[in-house]
Design a protein around this motif. Structure first.
Motif, PDB file in Angstrom:
ATOM      1  N   TRP A  50       0.826  -1.207   0.000  1.00  0.00           N
ATOM      2  CA  TRP A  50       0.000   0.000   0.000  1.00  0.00           C
ATOM      3  C   TRP A  50       0.858   1.254   0.000  1.00  0.00           C
ATOM      4  O   TRP A  50       0.450   2.285  -0.542  1.00  0.00           O
ATOM      5  CB  TRP A  50      -0.978  -0.048   1.167  1.00  0.00           C
ATOM      6  N   SER A  51       2.061   1.197   0.592  1.00  0.00           N
ATOM      7  CA  SER A  51       2.950   2.361   0.565  1.00  0.00           C
ATOM      8  C   SER A  51       3.420   2.637  -0.863  1.00  0.00           C
ATOM      9  O   SER A  51       3.542   3.791  -1.267  1.00  0.00           O
ATOM     10  CB  SER A  51       4.145   2.169   1.503  1.00  0.00           C
ATOM     11  N   LEU A  78     -11.989  -1.014   9.057  1.00  0.00           N
ATOM     12  CA  LEU A  78     -13.294  -0.416   8.801  1.00  0.00           C
ATOM     13  C   LEU A  78     -14.342  -1.509   8.741  1.00  0.00           C
ATOM     14  O   LEU A  78     -14.015  -2.694   8.688  1.00  0.00           O
ATOM     15  CB  LEU A  78     -13.271   0.354   7.477  1.00  0.00           C
ATOM     16  N   GLU A  79     -15.595  -1.115   8.688  1.00  0.00           N
ATOM     17  CA  GLU A  79     -16.673  -2.093   8.548  1.00  0.00           C
ATOM     18  C   GLU A  79     -16.696  -2.651   7.132  1.00  0.00           C
ATOM     19  O   GLU A  79     -16.164  -2.057   6.204  1.00  0.00           O
ATOM     20  CB  GLU A  79     -18.017  -1.434   8.868  1.00  0.00           C
ATOM     21  N   GLY A  80     -17.315  -3.792   6.978  1.00  0.00           N
ATOM     22  CA  GLY A  80     -17.499  -4.378   5.649  1.00  0.00           C
ATOM     23  C   GLY A  80     -16.243  -5.017   5.080  1.00  0.00           C
ATOM     24  O   GLY A  80     -16.111  -5.133   3.867  1.00  0.00           O
ATOM     25  N   GLY A  81     -15.313  -5.391   5.935  1.00  0.00           N
ATOM     26  CA  GLY A  81     -14.105  -6.062   5.464  1.00  0.00           C
ATOM     27  C   GLY A  81     -13.093  -5.149   4.789  1.00  0.00           C
ATOM     28  O   GLY A  81     -12.245  -5.608   4.032  1.00  0.00           O
ATOM     29  N   LEU A  82     -13.199  -3.847   5.068  1.00  0.00           N
ATOM     30  CA  LEU A  82     -12.263  -2.888   4.489  1.00  0.00           C
ATOM     31  C   LEU A  82     -11.258  -2.419   5.532  1.00  0.00           C
ATOM     32  O   LEU A  82     -11.537  -2.444   6.734  1.00  0.00           O
ATOM     33  CB  LEU A  82     -13.007  -1.674   3.934  1.00  0.00           C
ATOM     34  N   SER A  83     -10.113  -1.986   5.057  1.00  0.00           N
ATOM     35  CA  SER A  83      -9.084  -1.390   5.909  1.00  0.00           C
ATOM     36  C   SER A  83      -8.521  -0.169   5.213  1.00  0.00           C
ATOM     37  O   SER A  83      -8.663  -0.009   3.992  1.00  0.00           O
ATOM     38  CB  SER A  83      -7.944  -2.375   6.177  1.00  0.00           C
ATOM     39  N   GLU A  84      -7.866   0.688   5.991  1.00  0.00           N
ATOM     40  CA  GLU A  84      -7.182   1.855   5.459  1.00  0.00           C
ATOM     41  C   GLU A  84      -5.757   1.890   5.996  1.00  0.00           C
ATOM     42  O   GLU A  84      -5.535   1.619   7.166  1.00  0.00           O
ATOM     43  CB  GLU A  84      -7.858   3.162   5.897  1.00  0.00           C
ATOM     44  N   GLU A  85      -4.824   2.196   5.131  1.00  0.00           N
ATOM     45  CA  GLU A  85      -3.450   2.492   5.533  1.00  0.00           C
ATOM     46  C   GLU A  85      -3.253   3.976   5.285  1.00  0.00           C
ATOM     47  O   GLU A  85      -3.618   4.488   4.220  1.00  0.00           O
ATOM     48  CB  GLU A  85      -2.433   1.702   4.705  1.00  0.00           C
ATOM     49  N   LYS A  86      -2.673   4.667   6.282  1.00  0.00           N
ATOM     50  CA  LYS A  86      -2.458   6.108   6.146  1.00  0.00           C
ATOM     51  C   LYS A  86      -0.962   6.397   6.150  1.00  0.00           C
ATOM     52  O   LYS A  86      -0.211   5.831   6.940  1.00  0.00           O
ATOM     53  CB  LYS A  86      -3.158   6.861   7.265  1.00  0.00           C
ATOM     54  N   PHE A  87      -0.571   7.324   5.259  1.00  0.00           N
ATOM     55  CA  PHE A  87       0.821   7.719   5.101  1.00  0.00           C
ATOM     56  C   PHE A  87       0.905   9.235   5.028  1.00  0.00           C
ATOM     57  O   PHE A  87      -0.049   9.901   4.638  1.00  0.00           O
ATOM     58  CB  PHE A  87       1.401   7.154   3.799  1.00  0.00           C
ATOM     59  N   LYS A  88       2.075   9.752   5.400  1.00  0.00           N
ATOM     60  CA  LYS A  88       2.354  11.165   5.167  1.00  0.00           C
ATOM     61  C   LYS A  88       3.606  11.229   4.318  1.00  0.00           C
ATOM     62  O   LYS A  88       4.638  10.674   4.677  1.00  0.00           O
ATOM     63  CB  LYS A  88       2.563  11.941   6.459  1.00  0.00           C
ATOM     64  N   VAL A 104      -5.017   5.011   1.775  1.00  0.00           N
ATOM     65  CA  VAL A 104      -5.244   3.933   0.813  1.00  0.00           C
ATOM     66  C   VAL A 104      -6.261   2.981   1.436  1.00  0.00           C
ATOM     67  O   VAL A 104      -6.004   2.373   2.472  1.00  0.00           O
ATOM     68  CB  VAL A 104      -3.932   3.184   0.490  1.00  0.00           C
ATOM     69  N   ARG A 105      -7.425   2.864   0.810  1.00  0.00           N
ATOM     70  CA  ARG A 105      -8.487   1.982   1.295  1.00  0.00           C
ATOM     71  C   ARG A 105      -8.498   0.720   0.449  1.00  0.00           C
ATOM     72  O   ARG A 105      -8.405   0.792  -0.775  1.00  0.00           O
ATOM     73  CB  ARG A 105      -9.835   2.676   1.219  1.00  0.00           C
ATOM     74  N   PHE A 106      -8.618  -0.439   1.108  1.00  0.00           N
ATOM     75  CA  PHE A 106      -8.570  -1.703   0.380  1.00  0.00           C
ATOM     76  C   PHE A 106      -9.434  -2.755   1.065  1.00  0.00           C
ATOM     77  O   PHE A 106      -9.783  -2.640   2.240  1.00  0.00           O
ATOM     78  CB  PHE A 106      -7.132  -2.211   0.254  1.00  0.00           C
ATOM     79  N   SER A 107      -9.773  -3.779   0.291  1.00  0.00           N
ATOM     80  CA  SER A 107     -10.537  -4.917   0.777  1.00  0.00           C
ATOM     81  C   SER A 107      -9.563  -5.916   1.398  1.00  0.00           C
ATOM     82  O   SER A 107      -8.612  -6.337   0.749  1.00  0.00           O
ATOM     83  CB  SER A 107     -11.291  -5.566  -0.368  1.00  0.00           C
ATOM     84  N   ASP A 108      -9.809  -6.293   2.648  1.00  0.00           N
ATOM     85  CA  ASP A 108      -8.926  -7.247   3.340  1.00  0.00           C
ATOM     86  C   ASP A 108      -8.945  -8.621   2.682  1.00  0.00           C
ATOM     87  O   ASP A 108      -7.901  -9.183   2.376  1.00  0.00           O
ATOM     88  CB  ASP A 108      -9.340  -7.403   4.814  1.00  0.00           C
TER      89      ASP A 108
END
Length: 123
Positions: A50-51, A78-88, A104-108
């Motif tokens: 994701w980076s 997140l709900e619904g089997g989603l996750s977010e990775e955050k970067f600066k 970056v939002r993605f399906s686990d």
């Protein structure tokens, strides 16, 4: 949604490709040092894929900017089997240096990209 940075038609390497290579090398060195120091938590590479996407999409939006540095902020389930990775990411363009927060939002389950959001910050 895949963008590749490679050699141009003239055979010269594009700046985006060089920046991505430098960022990957820096990450590999940092991870290697963390492993040698016995800090397994610092060597967590679950966000690596994701980076790369965050860097690639940022270079697409800011093609004339140089990547100065980046940091991984964290993962959020997140709900619904989603996750977010955050970067600066820190960028330099002409006489201006600024930050960009990239989410970056993605399906686990499918390990599939859903969206990339960016927000510019002066610091």
């Amino acid at each position: 949604m895949s963008r590749h940075y490679s050699k141009s038609a003239t055979g010269k390497v594009r700046p985006g490709f060089l920046v991505a290579c430098i960022a990957l090398l820096a990450a590999a060195v940092w991870i290697g040092l963390a492993v040698r120091a016995g800090r397994a938590d610092a060597a967590d590479t679950t966000y690596h894929k994701w980076s790369l996407i965050a860097i690639e999409e940022t270079k697409h939006k800011y093609p004339k900017a140089a990547l100065v540095d980046y940091s991984h902020i964290g993962r959020t389930q997140l709900e619904g089997g989603l996750s977010e990775e955050k970067f600066k990411l820190w960028l330099r363009q002409a006489d201006r240096e600024f930050g960009v927060y990239v989410t970056v939002r993605f399906s686990d389950a499918e390990d599939r990209l859903v969206s990339v959001d960016m927000r510019e910050t002066p610091r």
